[in-house]
Design an enzyme around this catalytic site. Structure first.
Site: not given
Length: 301
Positions: A174, A177-179, A264
């Protein structure tokens, strides 16, 4: 009053003229995005008789396959066909489903058409029910974060994740993928920090400084623990909810039909290597529509 058919036709034709040529710019060009765009272009050809015999039914089938992959333009075109009874039986509720899916991905003309046909219902059209994916529980994790994640973040995740009953590999997937492991990351929607917490989520899980790695990870882990309980350990649904929100997962009876969200989810599944994750039933009651989501998936078998 609902506009008459003649008033709707120019809007569809105008959309075809303005977006068909720019479709590659409007959607991702790799993976499912490329396949969806190819299917959409074939559908346009059949709908308008360009190089092939006109076949509205075939066009609708191709649009729906593309729409299921998350293509917003295919969703719009299919909504228009249902709104006008072209190649399919006229059905404003089904048209609204597709217009809403496209509007949520940023297609303004779809938002305007949604106002014409009325709000979408919770029913998922049959062609949007994907086959149940093959289980991958035995697959090894697809990403070695030890080789790419900053040591400090690895240390924090491996220390804190067990406290929240979250597998470190899921948390790292996560974060990546997010940051991409940037503690100062900010999205256009004001999602903040390593796990891209929106202000409402930070408040919900008592994160005072979302740019502090430890606080941000703690908040993201608390949210993941809640989502795991809410969707009873289904990693695909948890990832989809983290990206698009749990209400969107519930409304669409599964992963929402957005190119971004579907990509995602596949990225998270590949990184984690499993579709099921342990969860704590005492954290929260499961989603009230979880069984309907499972029935929808089984109906696609």
């Amino acid at each position: 009053m609902r506009p008459s058919l003649p008033n709707l036709v120019p809007l569809s034709v105008a959309l075809f003229c303005t977006v068909a040529g720019g479709a590659a710019r409007a959607q991702p060009s790799e993976g499912n995005g490329a396949l969806a765009a190819s299917l959409r272009e074939q559908a346009i050809a059949y709908e308008h008789g360009e190089g092939v015999a006109r076949d509205a039914r075939r066009a609708a089938d191709l649009y729906c396959t593309s729409a299921r992959l998350g293509d917003m333009l295919a969703q719009y075109h299919l909504g228009w066909m249902y709104a006008n009874g072209r190649g399919v039986a006229r059905d404003d509720a089904t048209a609204a489903f597709f217009f809403q899916a496209a509007a949520e991905q940023g297609l303004d003309v779809a938002a305007r058409m949604l106002q014409v046909v009325g709000g979408a219902t919770g029913e998922v059209p049959e062609c949007m029910r994907p086959p149940q994916p093959a289980p991958v529980e035995a697959a090894p994790p697809g990403v070695d974060y030890q080789a790419i994640a900053p040591p400090k973040i690895m240390e924090l995740v491996h220390k804190m994740a067990p406290q929240y009953q979250v597998e470190p590999q899921l948390a790292l997937a996560i974060i990546a993928a997010e940051s991409n492991f940037n503690p100062q990351a900010v999205s256009p929607k004001n999602a903040q920090g390593l796990m891209q917490l929106i202000p409402e989520t930070s408040e919900r899980f008592q994160v005072r400084n979302p740019y502090d790695p430890a606080q941000n990870i703690r908040g993201g882990l608390a949210y993941l623990r809640w989502l795991l309980a809410y969707f009873e350990g289904d990693v695909a649904l948890v990832a989809a909810a983290y990206n698009a929100g749990e209400r969107k997962v519930e409304r669409y009876r599964g992963v929402p039909p957005y190119v971004e969200t579907r990509a995602y989810v596949q990225r998270i599944l590949k990184a984690v290597g499993a579709r099921a994750h342990p969860f704590d039933r005492t954290v929260t009651q499961p989603s009230p529509v979880l069984e309907r989501i499972r029935l929808t998936l089984r109906a696609g078998d």
